[in-house]
Write an enzyme that holds these catalytic residues in place. Structure first.
Site, mmCIF file in Angstrom:
data_model
loop_
_atom_site.group_PDB
_atom_site.id
_atom_site.type_symbol
_atom_site.label_atom_id
_atom_site.label_comp_id
_atom_site.label_asym_id
_atom_site.label_seq_id
_atom_site.Cartn_x
_atom_site.Cartn_y
_atom_site.Cartn_z
ATOM 1 C CD GLN A 216 -3.506 -4.329 6.489
ATOM 2 O OE1 GLN A 216 -3.602 -3.218 5.978
ATOM 3 N NE2 GLN A 216 -3.894 -5.422 5.851
ATOM 4 C CE LYS B 16 -3.921 -2.262 2.259
ATOM 5 N NZ LYS B 16 -4.641 -2.573 3.500
ATOM 6 C CG ASP C 220 -10.280 -0.487 5.393
ATOM 7 O OD1 ASP C 220 -9.949 -0.939 4.287
ATOM 8 O OD2 ASP C 220 -9.660 -0.704 6.443
HETATM 9 N N1 GUN Z 1 -6.711 -7.049 5.700
HETATM 10 C C1 GUN Z 1 -6.997 -7.735 4.563
HETATM 11 N N2 GUN Z 1 -7.771 -6.988 3.739
HETATM 12 C C2 GUN Z 1 -7.978 -5.803 4.372
HETATM 13 C C3 GUN Z 1 -8.693 -4.624 4.023
HETATM 14 O O1 GUN Z 1 -9.317 -4.492 2.956
HETATM 15 N N3 GUN Z 1 -8.669 -3.619 4.955
HETATM 16 C C4 GUN Z 1 -8.013 -3.731 6.147
HETATM 17 N N4 GUN Z 1 -8.058 -2.695 6.996
HETATM 18 N N5 GUN Z 1 -7.328 -4.821 6.484
HETATM 19 C C5 GUN Z 1 -7.314 -5.849 5.605
#
Ligand code: GUN
Length: 287
Positions: A96, A52, A119
Site C-alpha cells: 500500500q 479493499k 497493482d
Molecule cells: N495508494 C493509492 N492508490 C494505490 C494503488 O492503486 N495501489 C497501491 N499499492 N497503493 C495505492
C-alpha cells in the site's frame, strides 16, 4: 442535461460476476487470497486497505493486511514483502502506497513477482501495457483500468478523441495515458509544470484530473465552445475535512456533458479493478 458517471451500477453488476468466478475457484479447491503490506498509520491508506478487505469479503475472497510499524527497518520491510509474496496460498500481493519516507528509496519494482503483482507495477506488467498486450496476459494498473471501465459503461468512445489528463503519477496519469493511447485516443498528459494548462483543457473532449488538489478544476478550465466529459480521480479533503475531488463539482457541472462525482465516481472502481485482477491471478492457478 449533464450526465452523472456513477460507479454504483458498474460495481453492482460486476459483483455478480465476481461471486460466480470465486465460486468456480472454490469448487476447484482454491479461495482467492489478497495480501496487502501496509507500513505505518497513514489515515487514507488505513481507509483504503479496510475498504479493499471489505470488498474482498463481499465476493468470497480473503484479504490479509500485514500491518508493519511506521518505524519498520528497510530490511524487515523487504523480508515481509518477500515472505508474503512467496506464500503459495497468496494469489495477489500489493504494497500500500505511500510508504513512510525512510522506505521510499527501496528497490521494490520486482519484489512482488509479476504473476502476483495485481497493482500492475512490475516492469513486465508495465511493458505489457506499453506494447498493448492482450488484457488477460498481464495486470493493468487498477485506477486506469477502472477509468476505462467507467467510460465504456457509459458508452463514451475514446477513439479519435482528445483526452487531456492532468497529473503524471506512475499509478494513474502515466499508465492511463498509455492505456488511452492504445485505445486510439489522442492524449495530452499535463502536470504541475505545464504552461497554459487552461487553454489545453479548453481543447479537451475528455478531461481527466488526477492531480490531488482539492477543487482545483473550476470554471476557468472550460470554454463555451465545448462541453467535455470530466472524470475526477481526486480523493482530497478540504479545509473542513470534507471528502472532495480535484474538480469543483458545483461550479462546473453545467459546463460539461458528463461528470464523475466524488464520492461515488472513480474511487470504488479502483477496488473493483483490484478484485478483477485478483481473480485473474487466482484463475491462472487452475488453467
Ligand atoms: N495508494 C493509492 N492508490 C494505490 C494503488 O492503486 N495501489 C497501491 N499499492 N497503493 C495505492
Amino acid at each position: 442535461m449533464t450526465e452523472l458517471l456513477l460507479s454504483k451500477p458498474i460495481v453492482d453488476a460486476s459483483l455478480v460476476n465476481l461471486r460466480k468466478r470465486a465460486e468456480i475457484l472454490k469448487n476447484n479447491g482454491l479461495i482467492p487470497r489478497l495480501a496487502i503490506i501496509l507500513a505505518g498509520q497513514n489515515q487514507a491508506s488505513l481507509t483504503y486497505t479496510r475498504n479493499k478487505k471489505l470488498f474482498c469479503e463481499k465476493f468470497g475472497a480473503i484479504c490479509d493486511i500485514i500491518q508493519l510499524p511506521e518505524t519498520v527497518s528497510g530490511g524487515s520491510f523487504l523480508d515481509a514483502v518477500r515472505t508474503t509474496s512467496r506464500d503459495p496460498l497468496v494469489h495477489g500481493c500489493l504494497i500500500q502506497l505511500p510508504l513512510p519516507e525512510h522506505l521510499k528509496d527501496l528497490e521494490l519494482d520486482t519484489l512482488i513477482p509479476a504473476h502476483k503483482d495485481i497493482d500492475g507495477f512490475h516492469p513486465l506488467n508495465m511493458h505489457a501495457l506499453m506494447r498493448d498486450a492482450p488484457a488477460s496476459t498481464y495486470f493493468c494498473p487498477c485506477t486506469p483500468k477502472g477509468i476505462l471501465g467507467l467510460l465504456e459503461f457509459y458508452n463514451i468512445n475514446v477513439s479519435g478523441k482528445h483526452v487531456v489528463i492532468i497529473g503524471r503519477s506512475s499509478i494513474v496519469g502515466k499508465p492511463l495515458a498509455m492505456l488511452l493511447t492504445n485505445k486510439n485516443a489522442t492524449v495530452t498528459l499535463c502536470h504541475s509544470k505545464t504552461s497554459d494548462l487552461r487553454s489545453i483543457a479548453h481543447g479537451a473532449d475528455i478531461l481527466i484530473s488526477a492531480i490531488g488538489h482539492a477543487r482545483l478544476i473550476d470554471q476557468s478550465f472550460f470554454s463555451t465552445k465545448k462541453q467535455p466529459v470530466v472524470v475526477d480521480v481526486g480523493t482530497n479533503f478540504d479545509s473542513d475535512n470534507k471528502l472532495c475531488g480535484d474538480v469543483d463539482f458545483d461550479a462546473v457541472r453545467d459546463l460539461v456533458s458528463a461528470i464523475s462525482p466524488v464520492p461515488g465516481g472513480v474511487g470504488p472502481l479502483t477496488i473493483l479493478s483490484l478484485a478483477q485482477n485478483l481473480l485473474q491471478a487466482a484463475e491462472n492457478n487452475v488453467k
